[in-house]
Design a protein around this motif. Sequence first.
Motif, mmCIF file in Angstrom:
data_model
loop_
_atom_site.group_PDB
_atom_site.id
_atom_site.type_symbol
_atom_site.label_atom_id
_atom_site.label_comp_id
_atom_site.label_asym_id
_atom_site.label_seq_id
_atom_site.Cartn_x
_atom_site.Cartn_y
_atom_site.Cartn_z
ATOM 1 N N HIS A 42 -0.101 -8.882 2.043
ATOM 2 C CA HIS A 42 0.416 -9.692 3.840
ATOM 3 C C HIS A 42 -0.760 -9.596 4.645
ATOM 4 O O HIS A 42 -1.130 -9.520 5.517
ATOM 5 C CB HIS A 42 0.831 -8.941 4.350
ATOM 6 C CG HIS A 42 1.003 -7.225 4.726
ATOM 7 N ND1 HIS A 42 1.150 -7.413 5.712
ATOM 8 C CD2 HIS A 42 0.956 -6.404 3.647
ATOM 9 C CE1 HIS A 42 0.563 -6.019 6.090
ATOM 10 N NE2 HIS A 42 1.418 -5.266 4.802
ATOM 11 N N LYS A 43 -2.226 -8.058 4.078
ATOM 12 C CA LYS A 43 -3.072 -7.887 5.315
ATOM 13 C C LYS A 43 -4.200 -9.260 4.858
ATOM 14 O O LYS A 43 -5.246 -9.252 5.786
ATOM 15 C CB LYS A 43 -3.630 -7.114 5.247
ATOM 16 C CG LYS A 43 -3.248 -6.047 4.831
ATOM 17 C CD LYS A 43 -2.243 -5.324 6.518
ATOM 18 C CE LYS A 43 -2.212 -3.852 6.505
ATOM 19 N NZ LYS A 43 -1.355 -3.608 7.509
ATOM 20 N N GLN A 79 -7.127 -2.369 4.553
ATOM 21 C CA GLN A 79 -8.607 -2.713 5.498
ATOM 22 C C GLN A 79 -9.175 -3.007 4.862
ATOM 23 O O GLN A 79 -9.390 -4.306 5.812
ATOM 24 C CB GLN A 79 -8.615 -1.543 7.130
ATOM 25 C CG GLN A 79 -6.901 -1.613 7.569
ATOM 26 C CD GLN A 79 -6.799 -2.668 8.582
ATOM 27 O OE1 GLN A 79 -6.386 -3.414 8.932
ATOM 28 N NE2 GLN A 79 -5.021 -2.140 8.473
ATOM 29 N N ASN A 112 -7.431 2.031 10.238
ATOM 30 C CA ASN A 112 -6.641 0.920 10.485
ATOM 31 C C ASN A 112 -6.756 0.798 12.343
ATOM 32 O O ASN A 112 -6.520 0.332 12.697
ATOM 33 C CB ASN A 112 -5.490 0.518 10.450
ATOM 34 C CG ASN A 112 -4.695 2.207 10.659
ATOM 35 O OD1 ASN A 112 -4.836 3.185 9.932
ATOM 36 N ND2 ASN A 112 -2.993 1.618 11.606
ATOM 37 N N THR A 161 0.568 -1.184 -0.101
ATOM 38 C CA THR A 161 0.246 -0.056 -0.047
ATOM 39 C C THR A 161 1.243 1.490 0.117
ATOM 40 O O THR A 161 0.454 1.963 -0.908
ATOM 41 C CB THR A 161 -1.078 0.049 1.564
ATOM 42 O OG1 THR A 161 -1.504 -1.514 1.202
ATOM 43 C CG2 THR A 161 -1.840 1.559 1.659
ATOM 44 N N THR A 162 2.113 1.834 0.781
ATOM 45 C CA THR A 162 2.697 2.628 0.638
ATOM 46 C C THR A 162 3.593 2.898 -1.026
ATOM 47 O O THR A 162 3.176 4.379 -0.919
ATOM 48 C CB THR A 162 3.931 2.794 2.191
ATOM 49 O OG1 THR A 162 2.924 1.598 3.304
ATOM 50 C CG2 THR A 162 4.772 3.268 1.948
ATOM 51 N N ASP A 197 -7.503 3.854 0.176
ATOM 52 C CA ASP A 197 -6.420 3.250 0.785
ATOM 53 C C ASP A 197 -7.354 1.780 1.473
ATOM 54 O O ASP A 197 -8.004 2.457 1.929
ATOM 55 C CB ASP A 197 -5.656 4.158 1.861
ATOM 56 C CG ASP A 197 -4.580 3.101 2.925
ATOM 57 O OD1 ASP A 197 -4.914 2.424 2.469
ATOM 58 O OD2 ASP A 197 -3.977 4.033 3.589
ATOM 59 N N HIS A 203 -3.848 6.652 8.628
ATOM 60 C CA HIS A 203 -2.088 6.030 8.204
ATOM 61 C C HIS A 203 -1.055 6.620 7.792
ATOM 62 O O HIS A 203 -1.702 7.195 6.898
ATOM 63 C CB HIS A 203 -2.414 4.527 7.404
ATOM 64 C CG HIS A 203 -0.887 3.438 7.994
ATOM 65 N ND1 HIS A 203 0.155 3.396 7.517
ATOM 66 C CD2 HIS A 203 -1.273 2.424 8.579
ATOM 67 C CE1 HIS A 203 1.210 2.440 8.036
ATOM 68 N NE2 HIS A 203 0.135 1.717 9.230
ATOM 69 N N SER A 207 -2.263 -4.214 0.322
ATOM 70 C CA SER A 207 -1.344 -5.255 0.097
ATOM 71 C C SER A 207 -1.796 -6.155 0.399
ATOM 72 O O SER A 207 -3.005 -7.030 1.622
ATOM 73 C CB SER A 207 -0.417 -4.778 1.602
ATOM 74 O OG SER A 207 -0.066 -3.552 1.782
#
Length: 559
Positions: free
Chosen positions: A226-227, A204, A176, A95-96, A201, A124, A224
Amino acid sequence: MNKFDVSIFRKHFPLLDKKVNNRPLVYFDNGATTQKPAVVIATEVEVYEKFNANVHRASHTLSAKATSAFEDARIEVQRFIKAKHLDEVIWTSGTTAGINLIAQSWGHENLQPGDEILLSHAEHHANIVPWQMIAEKKGAIIKVLPLTSSGVIDENLLDNYFNVKTKIVSFSHISNVIGKVNPIKRIISLAKKYKAITVVDGAQACAHLSLNMESLDCDFYVFSAHKMFGPTGVGVLYGRRELLEAMPPYQGGGEMIKSVSFNGTTFDKLPFKFEAGTPNYAGVIAFAASIKFINSFGLVKLAEYEQQLTKYCYEKLTQIKLVEFVAEGKPDIGVISFTVRGSHNHDIASGLDANGIALRSGHHCAMPLMEYLKLTGCIRVSLAAYNTFSEVDFFIEKLKLLIQSTDENPDNIIFTEKVTGQVSHSDNEMEMIERFNQLKGWDSRHREIMLLGKTLDRMDKNLCNNTSLIQGCESNAWLYGSKNPQGEFFFRCDSDAKVIRGLMVIILAAFQNMTSQQILMFDNHAYFDELGLTQHLSPSRNNGVKAIVEKIRMLATQV
Ligand code: PLP
């Protein structure tokens, strides 16, 4: 499709039946990252074991196989988010990285001095800092949308913030910390009216909501892997094709070019124009496995179960008198943030950790939101579909016990002797090591740290100032030092977190009454090893210890 059975779902995650601190792991930190199912881990291993080769480059069989799996993963994502075109799916590292790409490419190309970027108070840091960086470069202005008491962007005030200068609106689908769906449709339609671009974004939201880029009609959406049970280091930037085509590349290098010459370079078409360098292809392929894994259970089924669990956990928490939620009302996804009156959030989190319960405390990479809510930090439970009702019961039971134990009950204090007196530093240090060596396991060591925290005298409020503030400690902490004529140092310290106060007593047991030379030569790592603490302290506690020791060392060279 069959009814969702959490016991079957859970079995796919190898880490979930492990012990942490000798207790069965209760993993409630899914907002930070989720655990990975065996199939995702196996897929990543399979890539390296069976067909590892760089993608898009070579004409050999292995590379063709890797490239085909890599591009199939793009199709999997396109279907998952219902994007109109395949080349609207760009691989990023998360995401970043996606937000930075948009800020540096679209923002750099289009922003003019005086243009306005709308963010919200609940973002965030990943959705704040990249905008601050580009705003500063281009002379743009950031405006911040206010929240309602339930923690979402206030729809009723939106009209006051949009105007012809608004160029970008960037906001989280779900914060988040707050865990509630923002009024995304209304924001997107207003942005369209003012010809501003929308950046959502979705970090979440991606694991909990069915996404549909076509009907959402935003310009960019980032998330992302990994979430959502996928690997780390993989993310997606969805962008509307017309916008992406008009944007300059963000990074240059291999993979993103059509031809390179010293007379000039031409760039490849979408999506490759934005994918410079070797991508994390093993991660991307494993990400596709995580999407297939989710689909095999049904995202809606997982979300329905999470809803029931969230409601249960939220209602149990409402029954604890000292619990205060950071926003009004039950969250929309399993992200529940609260504080406990009279207890520091880090003390609660480390007490729960001693019971094998992993959750997050602190500012959650949302410092501006903490400031807005007038909090120094909070505790966040974040649930996933592998969490169970009995885990929630266990968490509630331990939380209640912890809250009770924070009452100043002198009977709880086993170790009442003050260790900061005028005796040799090495006596105190040895005594501390002996005491900790008698304790078994992290639970009893943690209890001892908390009890030690209670023995530390409160520092005079006037001494708790910017000079004594310990930089780099996540809790508020202060240290003040003075030197006697023999050149020995005497330190006083304080913190708002009991766990830090306890660690301070331990640290001072070693450093109190040392000379500056002894302070500089003291091996605090060996000391913490001997106490049996090094492996148990969380990264933020370890940073806290490091910051205290650094402050002591700095004073030893200055006072
Ligand atoms: N945005 C939100 C709302 C998040 O929760 C997170 C991570 O927790 C991020 C952005 C950053 O995600 P990543 O670290 O995967 O880039």
